[in-house]
Design an enzyme around this catalytic site. Structure first.
Site, PDB file in Angstrom:
ATOM      1  N   ASP A 190      13.461   8.337  -0.385  1.00  0.00           N
ATOM      2  CA  ASP A 190      13.108   7.065  -1.009  1.00  0.00           C
ATOM      3  C   ASP A 190      12.113   7.344  -2.129  1.00  0.00           C
ATOM      4  OD1 ASP A 190      12.673   4.212  -1.433  1.00  0.00           O
ATOM      5  OD2 ASP A 190      13.586   3.982   0.540  1.00  0.00           O
ATOM      6  N   HIS A 278      15.933   3.462  -5.392  1.00  0.00           N
ATOM      7  CA  HIS A 278      15.099   4.127  -4.376  1.00  0.00           C
ATOM      8  C   HIS A 278      15.169   5.652  -4.528  1.00  0.00           C
ATOM      9  CE1 HIS A 278      13.905   0.640  -1.919  1.00  0.00           C
ATOM     10  NE2 HIS A 278      15.073   0.128  -2.259  1.00  0.00           N
ATOM     11  N   GLU A 338      18.915  -2.736  -3.264  1.00  0.00           N
ATOM     12  CA  GLU A 338      17.804  -3.051  -4.152  1.00  0.00           C
ATOM     13  C   GLU A 338      17.807  -2.218  -5.448  1.00  0.00           C
ATOM     14  OE1 GLU A 338      14.604  -4.628  -0.893  1.00  0.00           O
ATOM     15  OE2 GLU A 338      14.559  -2.488  -1.302  1.00  0.00           O
ATOM     16  N   THR A 471       8.802   2.293   7.095  1.00  0.00           N
ATOM     17  CA  THR A 471       7.483   2.804   7.491  1.00  0.00           C
ATOM     18  C   THR A 471       6.406   2.748   6.404  1.00  0.00           C
ATOM     19  OG1 THR A 471       8.177   5.050   6.952  1.00  0.00           O
ATOM     20  CG2 THR A 471       8.503   4.332   9.226  1.00  0.00           C
TER      21      THR A 471
HETATM   22  C1  ACM Z   1      16.543  -2.580   2.945  1.00  0.00           C
HETATM   23  O1  ACM Z   1      15.769  -3.096   3.774  1.00  0.00           O
HETATM   24  N1  ACM Z   1      16.183  -2.459   1.683  1.00  0.00           N
HETATM   25  C2  ACM Z   1      17.857  -2.106   3.321  1.00  0.00           C
END
Ligand code: ACM
Ligand code: ZN
Length: 760
Positions: A190, A278, A338, A471
């Site tokens: 990420d 991400h 996203e 997290t």
């Molecule tokens: C997510 O919570 N962005 C999959």
């Protein structure tokens, strides 16, 4: 022999002895028991020896017995056999008789689950990592026939925002196995960290796995002042070029070790490499795959990979080639959630690609990217999973969609109707990093994974469900435990047990029994909330404080001077009085190291609000209905620049169907009067998603304002006998919505306020 199913059995002794979670499809409890001793043997031959070896090792840890594995039938034995009769490869039967335990299944996965059931039938001390003396290893006589309802029973852990050691991942897998969960989704990459070694791109982990403290870390530091679980794991810091950085990653060898550990426990690991958004931790080190040669933040999310550049496809395919080689799972998760598309609108390469491929817009460019990556995975013999954004701009027939956006409630049905498989991980119910309250566990337990509107045949496309732990604000292994358990256990029952068999009341009792087992395993689970204490309390001269607890022997410690209670604070021994304005902080401690949330209750001296007289009483309430998107500051913005859509009369504070069905952003203002029978302190509880503010007698009673997920707040007001003005303002900012206003009745239960007590 005494036969009775656990579900109908109110005998608490039986419940203590046979507190199985998830509840098996068929269970009968007999009299008597089998006692395992050092002479017991494990009978297994052929392939079954795999599970037998696991069982042998597992039993040895706590019992010290090194049970022989023998091929032939024997007395005083635990006999494992692969007989092929159970049609479901994860199904099994267990029969415990006084001299023999028989576990049968058609595959090792089923045998493994038979062994997990046996494990739960043994005393909790069996979970001890070291030998326990002076204990009888008794297994009650039962007959069980069992199989799972869903084939995908998952848990996800984001190891990118914060990192967790290989040893901890194994612990997490252990918890999953004990509750018959079979899929571990590892969110490996990420913006905040790249956690898996990729040989072709060494900088991904050399640099991308480490960062200086970010704003989320700083928030953890702040919260750590009151909660040691929020301390960022100190071992994960190191100094590089004079700068302190946080991070870590798994080498490919460690990943292989984790995969092997999971395999023994019938758990498949699905890797997620999140793209094209991400991806910042990679772009920072390989900026040539971004639109403008640098990593950056867009308006909401990080700027993504350049979907118009062939170098991007080359890089992600090279990465995925290593992933595919490493993970035996038939699925690879590519995220695709996203994605900030502003760069794509401005990027010449992206725009050229849109023209060349005759795409309508940037959404279709995202879809093009996802299809192309899926084709690559298919060429490698794998299937692709993506978050539900893969539906936007067109989803391929073969993709599996992981549903998460609770505010897009139609997405699962839409995907299934297109013929796609769906995994349910709705943010509204299965996002286990979300804060917990007294209602969280029931909320998870109560969620039905198959949405309405599907035929039985279509429902087969709902593969199952998954609990997710993101997290950003979970910096330690202790905190993961606390957020995962017991919600994971509630989810496990939903995904395994037949729908008609699920039963919240016995679940609550069974989980109480399981806490002993979790204590032995040293799981930092969250204790259920105490009762009898509300956030905002009012008293006239004095308040009587009496805690209640769902635990049998709770230890509750409290303070009234604002300090955080620990085991050195005042121990609660019985009801006490509060006579001046104060803040009470209390926390429950279990038998082991487990704790509950710290509860904070404010006590304010008040006076009774006088009742009012009014004429022309009409039952129920009046409600004004608004649509719009302009409630930035909360309920004060209702009626400003939104659109008033009309008003209606209603008997209760329920959400009107028209508002919920439209999935729009809407606001409601309920107005009327409430009747109370005597001068007293009244307690109101408001659960809402998003904002809700309750006023009574022109004073704010419950303030649950702001955009947020489902949060419950409870507060009190002192009222004289008679009628009082009541107003509830509510905002649903996204679509869907949750609104429950309840009042504590004289039976000590919260119940909805009915029309006969309401007027306008
Ligand atoms: C997510 O919570 N962005 C999959
Ligand atoms: Zn681009």
């Amino acid at each position: 022999m005494l036969i009775g199913t656990l579900i109908s059995c109110s005998d608490s002794v039986t419940l203590e002895k046979v507190a199985l979670i998830p509840l098996p499809s068929e269970l009968s409890v007999g009299g008597g028991s089998f006692e395992m001793n050092s002479k017991t043997v494990i009978v297994a031959s052929g392939e079954a020896v795999n599970t037998a070896t696991y069982l042998q090792q597992f039993l040895k840890n706590a019992t010290g017995f090194n049970l022989d594995i023998v091929a032939n039938k024997s007395e005083n034995s635990i006999a494992l056999s692969l007989d092929g009769e159970n049609l479901n490869s994860e199904g099994y039967s267990v029969v415990v008789e006084k001299d023999i335990v028989s576990i049968k299944a058609s595959a090792n996965s089923g045998l493994f689950y038979g062994v997990q059931t046996l494990r739960q039938l043994l005393p909790p001390e069996i979970e001890s990592g070291k030998v326990v003396e002076n204990i009888k290893w008794i297994i009650p006589c039962v007959t069980i026939d069992d199989k799972p309802r869903f084939k995908y029973r998952g848990m996800m852990l984001d190891v990118a925002r914060h990192f967790f050691s290989t040893d901890y991942i194994k612990r997490y897998l252990d918890y999953m196995a004990l509750y018959k969960m079979n899929t571990f989704h590892m969110h490996l990459t990420d913006d905040q960290g790249w956690r898996i070694e990729i040989k072709k791109y060494p900088k991904l982990t050399q640099k991308g796995a480490f960062r200086t403290k970010n704003s989320q870390d700083k928030e953890c530091d702040r919260l750590a002042k009151e909660n040691p679980d929020m301390v960022i794991t100190p071992e994960l810091f190191k100094v590089v070029d004079g700068e302190k950085v946080y991070g870590g990653f798994y080498t490919q060898e460690e990943i292989k070790e984790i995969i092997e550990y999971a395999k023994v426990r019938n758990i498949t690991i699905i890797p997620e490499i999140d793209m094209p958004g991400h991806f910042m931790s990679a772009i920072e080190n390989y900026p040539e795959v971004s639109c403008f040669g640098k990593a950056d933040w867009g308006q909401k999310f990080s700027t993504p990979l350049c979907a118009g550049n062939e170098k991007t496809y080359e890089m992600v395919e090279n990465i995925l080639a290593e992933i595919v080689d490493l993970f035996p799972s038939s699925y690879v998760h590519i995220g695709a959630d996203e994605v900030e598309k502003i760069n794509w609108e401005k990027c010449p390469k992206c725009q050229t690609k849109i023209k060349k491929e005759k795409l309508a817009n940037e959404h279709e460019l995202q879809s093009y990217f996802v299809h192309r990556i899926e084709d690559f995975l298919i060429s490698k013999g794998k299937k692709m999973i993506g978050w539900d954004e893969i539906l936007d701009g067109g989803m391929s027939k073969t993709a599996t969609m992981m549903y998460w956006r609770g505010w897009e409630p139609d997405a699962p049905v839409k995907a299934v109707k297109q013929g796609n498989d769906v995994i349910m991980a709705p943010s509204t119910h299965f996002y286990f990093h979300e804060e917990q309250d007294g209602g969280s566990l029931m909320r998870v337990y109560g969620f039905e994974p198959v949405p309405e509107g599907l035929t039985a045949e279509e429902a087969k496309h709902i593969l199952g469900g998954q609990g997710c732990i993101w997290t950003e604000y979970i910096p330690s292994e202790a905190r993961v435990d606390y957020m995962a358990v017991p919600r994971m256990i509630a989810l496990a029952e939903t995904l395994w047990s037949p729908k008609k068999q699920k039963d919240w009341k016995t679940f609550v009792k069974r989980i109480g029994v399981h806490f002993d087992r979790l204590d032995v395993k040293k799981v930092n689970y969250r204790l259920p909330d105490m009762g009898g204490l509300f956030e905002d309390n009012v008293f006239v001269t004095k308040a009587d404080v009496a805690f209640t607890s769902p635990l049998s022997n709770p230890e509750i410690y409290y303070t009234t001077d604002g300090t955080v209670p620990d085991k050195e604070s005042k121990l609660y021994t019985g009801p006490f009085e509060i006579t001046k304005n104060s803040t009470l902080k209390a926390r429950q401690f279990g038998k082991g190291s487990a704790r509950g949330d710290m509860l904070e209750a404010r006590f304010v001296e008040g006076t009774y609000a006088n009742a009012i007289e009014f004429e022309n009483v009409k039952r129920g309430l009046k409600c004004e209905y608004y649509e719009g998107k302009s409630w930035r500051r909360g309920v004060v913005d209702i009626g400003k620049s939104d659109i008033w859509k009309g008003s209606f009369e209603t008997n209760s504070f329920e959400l009107p169907e028209i508002a919920v069905k439209r999935y729009a952003s809407f606001a409601l203002v309920y107005n009327g009067y409430i009747h109370v029978k005597k001068d007293d302190i009244y307690t109101f509880s408001l659960l809402c998603d998003d904002a809700g503010v309750l006023k009574i007698a022109d004073k704010v009673v419950v303030d649950n304002d702001g955009k947020h997920g489902p949060i419950k707040k409870t507060a009190q007001v002192a009222l004289r006998k008679g009628w009082h003005k009541i107003e509830l303002k509510y905002i649903e900012a996204g679509g869907g919505g949750v609104l429950y206003l309840t009042m504590l009745d004289h039976f000590g239960q919260f119940s909805e306020i009915s029309g006969e007590h309401l007027a306008h």
